[in-house]
Design a protein around this motif. Structure first.
Motif, PDB file in Angstrom:
ATOM      1  N   GLU A  41      32.430  82.515  71.030  1.00  0.00           N
ATOM      2  CA  GLU A  41      31.593  83.045  72.086  1.00  0.00           C
ATOM      3  C   GLU A  41      30.421  83.840  71.520  1.00  0.00           C
ATOM      4  OE1 GLU A  41      34.225  85.269  74.481  1.00  0.00           O
ATOM      5  OE2 GLU A  41      35.033  83.541  75.556  1.00  0.00           O
ATOM      6  N   LYS A  42      30.673  84.575  70.455  1.00  0.00           N
ATOM      7  CA  LYS A  42      29.607  85.343  69.822  1.00  0.00           C
ATOM      8  C   LYS A  42      28.544  84.412  69.244  1.00  0.00           C
ATOM      9  CE  LYS A  42      32.338  89.464  68.642  1.00  0.00           C
ATOM     10  NZ  LYS A  42      32.847  90.298  67.530  1.00  0.00           N
ATOM     11  N   ARG A  43      29.018  83.326  68.625  1.00  0.00           N
ATOM     12  CA  ARG A  43      28.067  82.378  68.045  1.00  0.00           C
ATOM     13  C   ARG A  43      27.228  81.710  69.135  1.00  0.00           C
ATOM     14  NH1 ARG A  43      31.649  79.206  63.403  1.00  0.00           N
ATOM     15  NH2 ARG A  43      32.084  81.057  62.096  1.00  0.00           N
ATOM     16  N   LEU A  44      27.897  81.344  70.251  1.00  0.00           N
ATOM     17  CA  LEU A  44      27.170  80.733  71.348  1.00  0.00           C
ATOM     18  C   LEU A  44      26.126  81.690  71.927  1.00  0.00           C
ATOM     19  CD1 LEU A  44      30.059  78.877  73.240  1.00  0.00           C
ATOM     20  CD2 LEU A  44      28.181  77.844  71.953  1.00  0.00           C
ATOM     21  N   ALA A  45      26.522  82.952  72.034  1.00  0.00           N
ATOM     22  CA  ALA A  45      25.591  83.957  72.547  1.00  0.00           C
ATOM     23  C   ALA A  45      24.391  84.091  71.618  1.00  0.00           C
ATOM     24  CB  ALA A  45      26.308  85.296  72.705  1.00  0.00           C
ATOM     25  N   ALA A  46      24.670  84.079  70.300  1.00  0.00           N
ATOM     26  CA  ALA A  46      23.583  84.172  69.323  1.00  0.00           C
ATOM     27  C   ALA A  46      22.660  82.968  69.420  1.00  0.00           C
ATOM     28  CB  ALA A  46      24.154  84.306  67.912  1.00  0.00           C
ATOM     29  N   LEU A  47      23.226  81.766  69.578  1.00  0.00           N
ATOM     30  CA  LEU A  47      22.433  80.545  69.702  1.00  0.00           C
ATOM     31  C   LEU A  47      21.580  80.578  70.969  1.00  0.00           C
ATOM     32  CD1 LEU A  47      24.998  77.807  68.552  1.00  0.00           C
ATOM     33  CD2 LEU A  47      22.924  78.531  67.357  1.00  0.00           C
ATOM     34  N   GLU A  48      22.177  81.045  72.075  1.00  0.00           N
ATOM     35  CA  GLU A  48      21.418  81.152  73.316  1.00  0.00           C
ATOM     36  C   GLU A  48      20.245  82.108  73.165  1.00  0.00           C
ATOM     37  OE1 GLU A  48      24.157  82.266  76.306  1.00  0.00           O
ATOM     38  OE2 GLU A  48      25.104  80.287  76.480  1.00  0.00           O
ATOM     39  N   SER A  49      20.506  83.216  72.478  1.00  0.00           N
ATOM     40  CA  SER A  49      19.438  84.185  72.248  1.00  0.00           C
ATOM     41  C   SER A  49      18.311  83.571  71.402  1.00  0.00           C
ATOM     42  CB  SER A  49      19.995  85.428  71.559  1.00  0.00           C
ATOM     43  OG  SER A  49      18.969  86.352  71.281  1.00  0.00           O
ATOM     44  N   MET A  50      18.703  82.809  70.380  1.00  0.00           N
ATOM     45  CA  MET A  50      17.710  82.145  69.527  1.00  0.00           C
ATOM     46  C   MET A  50      16.908  81.116  70.318  1.00  0.00           C
ATOM     47  SD  MET A  50      19.934  81.612  66.020  1.00  0.00           S
ATOM     48  CE  MET A  50      18.648  80.595  65.306  1.00  0.00           C
ATOM     49  N   MET A  51      17.583  80.372  71.188  1.00  0.00           N
ATOM     50  CA  MET A  51      16.895  79.367  71.992  1.00  0.00           C
ATOM     51  C   MET A  51      15.894  80.016  72.948  1.00  0.00           C
ATOM     52  SD  MET A  51      17.798  76.298  71.183  1.00  0.00           S
ATOM     53  CE  MET A  51      17.369  75.372  72.665  1.00  0.00           C
TER      54      MET A  51
END
Length: 247
Positions: A36-46
């Protein structure tokens, strides 16, 4: 005793398995949290990348608008300059015809009283200033006023690309006014200082003619001969040949 021992061992063994079972649940929860943390980080990057793309596109659109405006201004200025140059080419030909006619028949030309020359405005371009002086001949036929106007032009733009033309027309206008000495000075400037001027052959012919009229036969003959040597196929050279034959 052995069966009891074995049963106790089995119970103990089963107890151990019961107590050890919850361990995989904790690891799964930890793994899910990491994902979930990684997904959140990816969403933030996107989201950051999308915002950056939007900003870059806006800047690109602004640059394209500025380039279009500059291109439009350049095309407009190019068109205006071409119109000015075309107008000047037409003026040159008509001036040559009119002033040459007056040159050949000075006694028939009527002149108005001299009018004070208006100073060239500082905001006029070189082309506009030259066309202003030319217009005094073409449109108004105010030859007397054209003389100081051309003189002012040469003072304001001494290195102008039209300098040789201005000297030539001054020579023409002063010849019409029967001021042979000053007219000769301007023709000499064209001959001596502007070797590449398209007015040079005609200036040499007119200079030789003025020198001849002033009784300076040797200088006139040399000027005509230089014209023949340097511009043998020019119309002015043919006229110089006629004058030489009568000297």
């Amino acid at each position: 005793m052995k069966p009891k021992i074995i049963l106790a061992a089995m119970i103990l063994s089963g107890s151990t398995q019961v107590w050890a079972a919850p361990a995989p649940v904790s690891e799964a929860a930890s793994s899910q949290s990491s994902i979930e943390k990684r997904l959140a980080a990816l969403e933030s990057m996107m989201q950051s990348r999308n915002l950056l793309q939007v900003e870059l596109q806006q800047q690109l659109n602004m640059l394209q608008d500025e380039v279009s405006q500059v291109r439009g201004i350049t095309e407009e200025q190019t068109y205006k300059l071409e119109k000015v140059l075309q107008r000047q080419r037409e003026l040159y030909q008509e001036i040559e015809n009119r002033v040459s006619q007056a040159y050949s028949q000075p006694s028939t030309e009527q002149y108005a009283e001299p009018v004070a020359s208006q100073a060239i405005s500082s905001d006029l371009s070189e082309n506009e200033a030259y066309e202003r002086a030319v217009a005094l001949i073409m449109k108004d036929k105010r030859y007397d006023q054209a003389i100081p106007e051309f003189q002012t032009f040469l003072t304001t733009y001494p290195n102008s690309v039209y300098a040789s033309n201005a000297h030539y027309w001054l020579g023409q206008l002063l010849t019409i006014k029967n001021d042979a000495v000053k007219a000769s000075e301007h023709f000499k400037v064209v001959v001596n200082e502007f070797p590449n001027s398209n007015k040079r052959p005609d200036a040499m012919l007119k200079l030789g003619t003025l020198l001849q009229e002033q009784g300076l036969a040797d200088q006139a003959s040399k000027t005509f001969q230089d014209l023949l040597n340097q511009y043998p196929s020019a119309t002015a050279a043919k006229l110089a040949t006629d004058r030489l034959s009568k000297m």
